[in-house]
Design a protein around this motif. Structure first.
Motif, PDB file in Angstrom:
ATOM      1  N   LEU A  60       3.050   1.486   3.451  1.00 31.26           N
ATOM      2  CA  LEU A  60       4.009   2.592   3.518  1.00 31.26           C
ATOM      3  C   LEU A  60       3.313   3.812   4.080  1.00 31.26           C
ATOM      4  N   THR A  61       3.983   4.480   5.019  1.00 28.80           N
ATOM      5  CA  THR A  61       3.359   5.672   5.577  1.00 28.80           C
ATOM      6  C   THR A  61       4.384   6.781   5.807  1.00 28.80           C
ATOM      7  N   ASP A  62       4.002   7.787   6.582  1.00 35.11           N
ATOM      8  CA  ASP A  62       4.853   8.970   6.738  1.00 35.11           C
ATOM      9  C   ASP A  62       5.465   9.058   8.135  1.00 35.11           C
ATOM     10  N   ILE A  63       5.645   7.914   8.756  1.00 36.25           N
ATOM     11  CA  ILE A  63       6.240   7.868  10.088  1.00 36.25           C
ATOM     12  C   ILE A  63       6.984   6.526  10.182  1.00 36.25           C
ATOM     13  N   PHE A  78       4.311   9.545  21.132  1.00 39.16           N
ATOM     14  CA  PHE A  78       4.973  10.307  20.067  1.00 39.16           C
ATOM     15  C   PHE A  78       6.215  11.059  20.530  1.00 39.16           C
ATOM     16  N   GLY A  91      -5.027   8.536  11.177  1.00 39.55           N
ATOM     17  CA  GLY A  91      -4.729   7.689  10.027  1.00 39.55           C
ATOM     18  C   GLY A  91      -4.049   6.380  10.377  1.00 39.55           C
ATOM     19  N   MET A  92      -3.571   6.254  11.614  1.00 36.82           N
ATOM     20  CA  MET A  92      -2.933   4.987  11.993  1.00 36.82           C
ATOM     21  C   MET A  92      -3.988   3.907  12.300  1.00 36.82           C
ATOM     22  N   ASN A 152       0.958  10.401   1.734  1.00 36.57           N
ATOM     23  CA  ASN A 152       1.988  11.247   2.319  1.00 36.57           C
ATOM     24  C   ASN A 152       3.392  10.794   1.950  1.00 36.57           C
ATOM     25  N   ILE A 186      -4.152   5.748  21.899  1.00 37.09           N
ATOM     26  CA  ILE A 186      -2.688   5.736  21.686  1.00 37.09           C
ATOM     27  C   ILE A 186      -2.421   5.599  20.190  1.00 37.09           C
ATOM     28  N   ILE A 187      -3.214   4.763  19.566  1.00 29.98           N
ATOM     29  CA  ILE A 187      -3.197   4.679  18.098  1.00 29.98           C
ATOM     30  C   ILE A 187      -4.406   5.485  17.635  1.00 29.98           C
ATOM     31  N   ALA A 188      -4.143   6.538  16.830  1.00 30.89           N
ATOM     32  CA  ALA A 188      -5.237   7.451  16.472  1.00 30.89           C
ATOM     33  C   ALA A 188      -5.178   7.829  14.994  1.00 30.89           C
ATOM     34  N   GLY A 228       6.846   4.104  12.130  1.00 29.83           N
ATOM     35  CA  GLY A 228       6.022   2.948  12.524  1.00 29.83           C
ATOM     36  C   GLY A 228       5.153   3.412  13.675  1.00 29.83           C
ATOM     37  N   ILE A 229       4.842   2.512  14.603  1.00 31.69           N
ATOM     38  CA  ILE A 229       3.926   2.900  15.683  1.00 31.69           C
ATOM     39  C   ILE A 229       4.701   3.227  16.966  1.00 31.69           C
ATOM     40  N   TYR A 230       4.325   4.325  17.579  1.00 27.49           N
ATOM     41  CA  TYR A 230       4.885   4.732  18.875  1.00 27.49           C
ATOM     42  C   TYR A 230       3.806   4.607  19.941  1.00 27.49           C
ATOM     43  N   LYS A 236      -4.718   1.698   9.341  1.00 23.43           N
ATOM     44  CA  LYS A 236      -3.548   0.856   9.039  1.00 23.43           C
ATOM     45  C   LYS A 236      -3.492  -0.371   9.944  1.00 23.43           C
ATOM     46  N   LYS A 281       0.872  -1.180   0.000  1.00 26.06           N
ATOM     47  CA  LYS A 281       0.000   0.000   0.000  1.00 26.06           C
ATOM     48  C   LYS A 281       0.906   1.226   0.000  1.00 26.06           C
TER      49      LYS A 281
HETATM   50  N1  LIG Z   1       0.560   5.598  17.897  1.00 29.21           N
HETATM   51  C1  LIG Z   1       0.895   6.141  16.738  1.00 29.21           C
HETATM   52  N2  LIG Z   1       2.131   5.892  16.213  1.00 29.21           N
HETATM   53  C2  LIG Z   1       2.497   6.445  15.023  1.00 29.21           C
HETATM   54  N3  LIG Z   1       1.692   7.274  14.281  1.00 29.21           N
HETATM   55  C3  LIG Z   1       0.459   7.557  14.743  1.00 29.21           C
HETATM   56  C4  LIG Z   1      -0.002   6.991  15.987  1.00 29.21           C
HETATM   57  N4  LIG Z   1      -1.265   7.437  16.201  1.00 29.21           N
HETATM   58  C5  LIG Z   1      -1.577   8.228  15.171  1.00 29.21           C
HETATM   59  N5  LIG Z   1      -0.555   8.319  14.274  1.00 29.21           N
HETATM   60  C6  LIG Z   1      -0.583   9.167  13.073  1.00 29.21           C
HETATM   61  O1  LIG Z   1      -0.868   8.386  11.947  1.00 29.21           O
HETATM   62  C7  LIG Z   1      -0.234   9.018  10.825  1.00 29.21           C
HETATM   63  C8  LIG Z   1      -0.213   8.044   9.643  1.00 29.21           C
HETATM   64  O2  LIG Z   1      -1.480   8.037   9.021  1.00 29.21           O
HETATM   65  P1  LIG Z   1      -1.747   8.855   7.654  1.00 29.21           P
HETATM   66  O3  LIG Z   1      -1.184  10.233   7.776  1.00 29.21           O
HETATM   67  O4  LIG Z   1      -3.168   8.694   7.305  1.00 29.21           O
HETATM   68  O5  LIG Z   1      -0.811   8.021   6.680  1.00 29.21           O
HETATM   69  P2  LIG Z   1      -0.816   7.816   5.082  1.00 29.21           P
HETATM   70  O6  LIG Z   1      -1.072   9.134   4.440  1.00 29.21           O
HETATM   71  O7  LIG Z   1       0.550   7.279   4.860  1.00 29.21           O
HETATM   72  O8  LIG Z   1      -1.888   6.786   4.778  1.00 29.21           O
HETATM   73  C9  LIG Z   1       1.101   9.410  11.385  1.00 29.21           C
HETATM   74  O9  LIG Z   1       1.751  10.434  10.647  1.00 29.21           O
HETATM   75  C10 LIG Z   1       0.738   9.872  12.802  1.00 29.21           C
HETATM   76  O10 LIG Z   1       0.500  11.258  12.816  1.00 29.21           O
END
Ligand SMILES: Nc1ncnc2c1ncn2[C@@H]1O[C@H](COP(=O)(O)OP(=O)(O)O)[C@@H](O)[C@H]1O
Ligand SMILES: CC(=O)N[C@@H](CCC(=O)OP(=O)(O)O)C(=O)O
Length: 294
Positions: free
Chosen positions: A211-214, A221, A248-249, A33, A244-246, A216-218, A252, A29
Motif C-alpha cells: 500500500l502506498t500514497d499514489i 508523473f 520511495g518507489m 503515508n 523513471i522509477i525513483a 501505482g507506477i507512472y 517497492k 505492507k
Molecule cells: N514512476 C513512479 N511512479 C509512481 N510513483 C513514483 C515513481 N517514481 C517515484 N515515485 C514516488 O514514490 C512515492 C512512493 O514511495 P513512498 O513515499 O516511500 O511510499 P510509502 O510511504 O507508501 O512507503 C510516490 O509518492 C512517488 O512520489
C-alpha cells in the motif's frame, strides 16, 4: 445508495475470490503515508478483519516513515534519504526502533484487537524472525552504480518463519515491525517494503500487496495516461536505471521482484489512500494499482 440487488451482486462477485484465497496467506505492507489519516486507517483495519473473517491468513508488515521523521524533528534531527532509504546513525536507529516497535506496531495491534481480530505484534527481533546485515545503498549514475554507506540500515539475511507459522495456525494475525537483528544483537532499520517481500517469499504467500500514497507506477508523473497496470521485470530494472522509477518507489519495485523470485504468487502496488483498496484488489475483478510480474 446501494439497493439490496446491488449488495447481492457485490457478494456474488466476491464469492469466487473468497473461495480462491480461502486458507491462503496474503502479505500486506501498510505504509507510512497511507497511515496518516485516522479514517483511512480504520478502513484498512476493516479490510484486514474482513479477510480474516472469510478464512484468509493476512500477515501485516508496517512502515511508519513519516512518524520516524516526526520524532526525529522533535529532537532537532533532519532525515536524509539515499535511493529511498533513510540514512540511519546511532541516534536514528534508537528512535526508529522506538517508534516502529513501540508506537506504530502497538497501535495497529490495538486497532485490530478492538475489531475482534487476534493480532500479535512482533519486531524482527522476536524469536529471531528477521536476521539482518548491513546494507549499502545503490546509487545509479548513468550506466555506473555506486555503493553508499548509510549507517544502521539493514537487509534481510534470513527469515525464520517458525513463529509466524505457529501464530497463523492458531488463528492469530502477525503484525511485523521492520527491525532486524544482526550477529551481535545490533538493531537494523530495514525498509518495510523489503521486509514484506522477504516475509511473502519465505511464507510462499499467494499475494504481496504494497500500500502506498499514489495510484501505482507512472512512466511520467505529469501524464495520467502513462499509468502502468502491469510492469515486467526487465522494464522495471531499466526504469530504475533511467530514473523513471525513483525515491520511495525503488524499494517497492525491488520488493516485488524479490518476492516473485522467492516464490510469492503475485505482487501489487496499490493506493493506500483509496478507501478499501485491499478488498477492491482481492475481491473484485477490476485490477487496481500496478501489478509487477516476472
Ligand atoms: N514512476 C513512479 N511512479 C509512481 N510513483 C513514483 C515513481 N517514481 C517515484 N515515485 C514516488 O514514490 C512515492 C512512493 O514511495 P513512498 O513515499 O516511500 O511510499 P510509502 O510511504 O507508501 O512507503 C510516490 O509518492 C512517488 O512520489
Ligand atoms: C531504511 C529505511 O528507510 N527504513 C524505513 C523504515 C520504515 C518504513 O519503511 O516506512 P514507510 O513504509 O512508511 O516508508 C524508514 O526509516 O523510514
Amino acid at each position: 445508495m446501494f439497493t439490496a440487488e446491488d449488495k447481492a451482486a457485490i457478494l456474488v462477485e466476491a464469492l469466487p475470490y473468497i473461495q480462491q484465497f480461502y486458507g491462503k496467506t496474503i502479505v500486506i505492507k501498510y505504509g507510512g503515508n497511507a497511515m496518516i489519516n485516522d479514517d483511512l486507517k480504520e478502513k484498512v483495519m476493516q479490510d484486514i478483519a474482513l479477510m480474516k473473517y472469510v478464512g484468509i491468513r493476512p500477515v501485516i508488515v508496517h512502515g511508519g516513515g513519516p512518524d520516524i521523521t516526526g520524532f526525529l524533528k522533535k529532537v532537532g534531527k533532519e532525515s536524509d534519504f539515499v535511493a529511498g532509504l533513510r540514512v540511519t546513525d546511532e541516534e536514528t536507529i534508537e528512535i526508529a526502533e522506538m517508534v516502529l516497535d513501540g508506537k506504530v506496531n502497538s497501535e495497529i495491534v490495538n486497532l485490530l484487537n478492538r475489531r475482534g481480530v487476534r493480532a500479535v505484534g512482533l519486531s524482527g527481533k522476536d524469536a529471531g524472525l528477521i536476521k539482518a546485515r548491513k546494507k549499502l545503498a545503490t546509487v545509479y549514475e548513468g550506466e555506473d552504480t555506486k555503493k553508499v554507506d548509510i549507517g544502521y540500515v539493514g537487509e534481510v539475511e534470513q527469515v525464520d518463519t517458525g513463529i509466524l507459522e505457529d501464530l497463523l495456525k492458531q488463528g492469530y494475525v502477525p503484525i511485523i515491525a521492520p527491525i532486524g537483528v544482526g550477529d551481535n544483537g545490533e538493531s537494523y532499520n530495514i525498509n518495510a517494503d523489503y521486509v514484506a517481500a522477504e516475509i511473502a517469499g519465505a511464507l510462499q504467500a499467494e499475494k504481496l500487496l504494497l500500500l502506498t500514497d499514489i495510484e501505482g507506477i507512472y512512466k511520467d508523473f505529469n501524464d495520467k495516461s502513462s499509468f502502468i497496470s502491469t510492469l515486467h521485470l526487465p522494464e522495471a530494472k531499466q526504469y530504475i536505471k533511467e530514473g523513471i522509477i525513483a525515491g520511495g518507489m525503488i524499494p517497492k519495485v525491488e520488493a516485488c521482484l524479490t518476492a516473485l523470485e522467492q516464490g510469492a504468487g503475485k505482487t501489487h502496488i496499490i493506493d493506500g489512500r483509496l478507501a478499501h483498496s485491499i478488498i477492491l484488489e482481492i475481491f473484485t475483478s477490476r485490477g487496481i494499482g500496478t501489478q509487477v510480474v516476472r
